[in-house]
Design an enzyme around this catalytic site. Sequence first.
Site, PDB file in Angstrom:
ATOM      1  N   CYS B  37       8.757  -4.100 -21.905  1.00  0.00           N
ATOM      2  CA  CYS B  37       9.170  -3.342 -20.597  1.00  0.00           C
ATOM      3  C   CYS B  37       7.967  -3.805 -19.299  1.00  0.00           C
ATOM      4  CB  CYS B  37       9.104  -1.842 -20.942  1.00  0.00           C
ATOM      5  SG  CYS B  37       7.522  -1.255 -21.302  1.00  0.00           S
ATOM      6  N   CYS B 107       6.690   2.543 -26.242  1.00  0.00           N
ATOM      7  CA  CYS B 107       5.822   3.276 -25.719  1.00  0.00           C
ATOM      8  C   CYS B 107       4.864   3.954 -26.575  1.00  0.00           C
ATOM      9  CB  CYS B 107       6.342   4.403 -24.623  1.00  0.00           C
ATOM     10  SG  CYS B 107       7.630   3.822 -23.334  1.00  0.00           S
TER      11      CYS B 107
END
Lengths: 247, 139
Positions: B37, B107
């Site tokens: 990302c 994440c």
Amino acid sequence: MHPVVPNPETLASQACWSCLREIEKAAHFCPHCSKLQPPADSDYFTFFGLQRRLNINLDALEKEFYSLSRKVHPDLYARASAEEQRWSTDQSSLLNDAYRTLRDPIARTEYLLELEGVKLEEQSRAATDAARAQGKEKQQVVPADLLEEVFELNMQLEEARMGKKMGERDEQVEKDLSTAKDRFEAMLASSTSDLHQLWKEWDQVIATGADAEDPLRIAVRDKMVALLNRRSYVRNLVRDVNEALAA
Amino acid sequence: MAYSDKVIDHYNNPRNVGTLDKSSGQVGTGLVGAPECGDVMRLQIKVNPETQVIEDAKFKTFGCGSAIASSSLATEWVKGRTVDDALTIKNTDIVKELALPPVKIHCSVLAEDAIRAAIGDWKKKQGVTAPAAVEAVKG
């Protein structure tokens, strides 16, 4: 444009469900009795009868897309058997997915890399799991100096945005932001031209008939992975700086 | 996509945002990135040389809400633990605590990487004594 090298995927044959004559595995229709075939278990390149190459003739792809769209359209099969109706729906959605993926340069490259066994979404987690199991520090999938640079650029960008948020109609802030924008866009453009260079290398390797284990093929593949990893950071910087300028 | 309440809480009130003195011998710095990302995360720890307890932790993350929440939570969790204990934190613990959806698992991976990298950096600064300590634990 390219010399015609037979694609082993499309050469594999199967029997038409209706007339039982032999047809190409990825054929959408039987060339003998013209019947619609069930979707073959094939990748998007094979679906369009293409080799696994990255330089694609987009005009030809678009033409083929529209032509096939008309031919497999569910409206044409409204009175056909339930099976054929389902195949027409399946072929249509496969066609749309394949076209959307192949016409986009980055999506096409990512898709090819996945076909070549790279798990783009998994690479980071896989490295973390390996590091944890071995009690070692993880090998970052992008070089440390790039991370440092990206972090630093983000800090500068944030500072400029904060200045703007505080209501500073500071000309310097605007100037810094637009300098940053130029720089990031230049980085993105150079990554695009690097990618095109790698496409060329890839297509050359494929033209030699290199198989999946060929070291050259793997080397070019890994170079493309590294480039896309780097690119995702640059792409974010471009997005953020544009947001900051528009705010 | 709907974020969980815990993610929103950490995102709106991130704990321990900031910087520690990178050049201090007691401070370990981890800088990590998620190419999926394009997020980058810096996590720093300050370790008590006597007790090996992490006394302070700070982070700075450029990324989505889940990345910020994951690193904020990571700083909360490492504080008060010994470095060896902090190494037992797994990304799956963070996923559970924050109820992260599958697309945001990376994440939590980033936050675990950051903890490990910060501790690795601190250990490097401790010089030759660190590997010996690791050996002792193994034996």
